[in-house]
Scaffold this motif. Structure first.
Motif, PDB file in Angstrom:
ATOM      1  N   LEU A 180      36.467  34.578  32.898  1.00 23.77           N
ATOM      2  CA  LEU A 180      35.587  33.827  33.787  1.00 23.77           C
ATOM      3  C   LEU A 180      34.620  34.744  34.529  1.00 23.77           C
ATOM      4  O   LEU A 180      33.418  34.498  34.573  1.00 23.77           O
ATOM      5  N   THR A 181      35.149  35.803  35.118  1.00 18.17           N
ATOM      6  CA  THR A 181      34.339  36.658  35.985  1.00 18.17           C
ATOM      7  C   THR A 181      33.697  37.833  35.260  1.00 18.17           C
ATOM      8  O   THR A 181      32.806  38.472  35.809  1.00 18.17           O
ATOM      9  N   GLY A 182      34.179  38.132  34.065  1.00 22.48           N
ATOM     10  CA  GLY A 182      33.668  39.288  33.344  1.00 22.48           C
ATOM     11  C   GLY A 182      34.156  40.609  33.920  1.00 22.48           C
ATOM     12  O   GLY A 182      33.557  41.653  33.687  1.00 22.48           O
ATOM     13  N   ASP A 183      35.255  40.559  34.681  1.00 17.64           N
ATOM     14  CA  ASP A 183      35.811  41.767  35.290  1.00 17.64           C
ATOM     15  C   ASP A 183      37.331  41.656  35.319  1.00 17.64           C
ATOM     16  O   ASP A 183      37.893  40.572  35.167  1.00 17.64           O
ATOM     17  N   VAL A 184      37.994  42.758  35.547  1.00 20.93           N
ATOM     18  CA  VAL A 184      39.458  42.831  35.444  1.00 20.93           C
ATOM     19  C   VAL A 184      40.137  42.068  36.582  1.00 20.93           C
ATOM     20  O   VAL A 184      39.825  42.275  37.762  1.00 20.93           O
ATOM     21  N   ALA A 185      41.076  41.205  36.192  1.00 21.92           N
ATOM     22  CA  ALA A 185      41.924  40.499  37.142  1.00 21.92           C
ATOM     23  C   ALA A 185      43.381  40.646  36.719  1.00 21.92           C
ATOM     24  O   ALA A 185      43.691  40.568  35.534  1.00 21.92           O
ATOM     25  N   THR A 186      44.249  40.893  37.673  1.00 17.93           N
ATOM     26  CA  THR A 186      45.689  40.871  37.436  1.00 17.93           C
ATOM     27  C   THR A 186      46.286  39.932  38.475  1.00 17.93           C
ATOM     28  O   THR A 186      46.068  40.114  39.677  1.00 17.93           O
ATOM     29  N   ILE A 187      47.012  38.944  37.994  1.00 20.79           N
ATOM     30  CA  ILE A 187      47.513  37.888  38.868  1.00 20.79           C
ATOM     31  C   ILE A 187      48.964  37.598  38.528  1.00 20.79           C
ATOM     32  O   ILE A 187      49.292  37.329  37.364  1.00 20.79           O
ATOM     33  N   ASP A 188      49.823  37.642  39.522  1.00 20.46           N
ATOM     34  CA  ASP A 188      51.214  37.211  39.387  1.00 20.46           C
ATOM     35  C   ASP A 188      51.265  35.788  39.946  1.00 20.46           C
ATOM     36  O   ASP A 188      51.292  35.599  41.163  1.00 20.46           O
ATOM     37  N   PRO A 189      51.244  34.764  39.062  1.00 18.68           N
ATOM     38  CA  PRO A 189      50.979  33.387  39.480  1.00 18.68           C
ATOM     39  C   PRO A 189      52.166  32.651  40.111  1.00 18.68           C
ATOM     40  O   PRO A 189      52.630  31.625  39.612  1.00 18.68           O
ATOM     41  N   LYS A 190      52.650  33.181  41.214  1.00 18.97           N
ATOM     42  CA  LYS A 190      53.754  32.540  41.931  1.00 18.97           C
ATOM     43  C   LYS A 190      53.582  32.804  43.423  1.00 18.97           C
ATOM     44  O   LYS A 190      52.855  33.720  43.819  1.00 18.97           O
TER      45      LYS A 190
END
Length: 127
Positions: free
Chosen positions: A29-39
């Motif tokens: 979506l953003t064209g950049d690195v995302a790391t997400i722990d979805p909790k």
């Protein structure tokens, strides 16, 4: 306080929820690195570490709330952001709020959310 309401055509609340919480989709979506722990209590980092924080509340397909900060903010200054999601006839509605912004930054972030999230979300679901 920053408040924005947008409608993303061709998307559902579930679609938006998934994109915002999935590392790969968020990166696309953003064209950049995302790391997400979805909790709840999960940590996240977006835009290669420009924005970091922790997920404080989740209601599947309805609400994402985060403690959020930008890397150029004063030390230990966090804002709270919330994405309230719902399905409407035209697509997915996002009611977005951000509280506790640093003094003088409201206008920058009003434009930033539009440039970095609302417009890319419209493009992401345009196909």
């Amino acid at each position: 306080m920053l408040e924005q309401t947008v409608v993303i055509p061709n998307a559902t609340a579930a679609d938006i929820y998934a994109v915002l919480l999935d590392s790969l989709k968020h990166s696309q979506l953003t064209g950049d690195v995302a790391t997400i722990d979805p909790k709840v209590n999960g940590k996240f980092s977006t835009f290669s570490g420009y924005a970091v924080g922790e997920i404080t509340k989740l209601e599947p397909n309805k609400l994402i709330e985060q403690s959020w900060r930008a890397s150029d903010w004063p030390n230990n200054h966090f804002s709270t952001i919330a994405f309230e999601l719902s399905d409407v006839q035209q697509g997915a509605q996002i009611r977005f709020t951000q509280t506790h912004l640093p003094d003088g930054s409201l206008q920058e972030f009003e434009q930033g959310w539009t440039d970095n999230y609302w417009e890319p979300l419209e493009a992401y679901f345009a196909d």
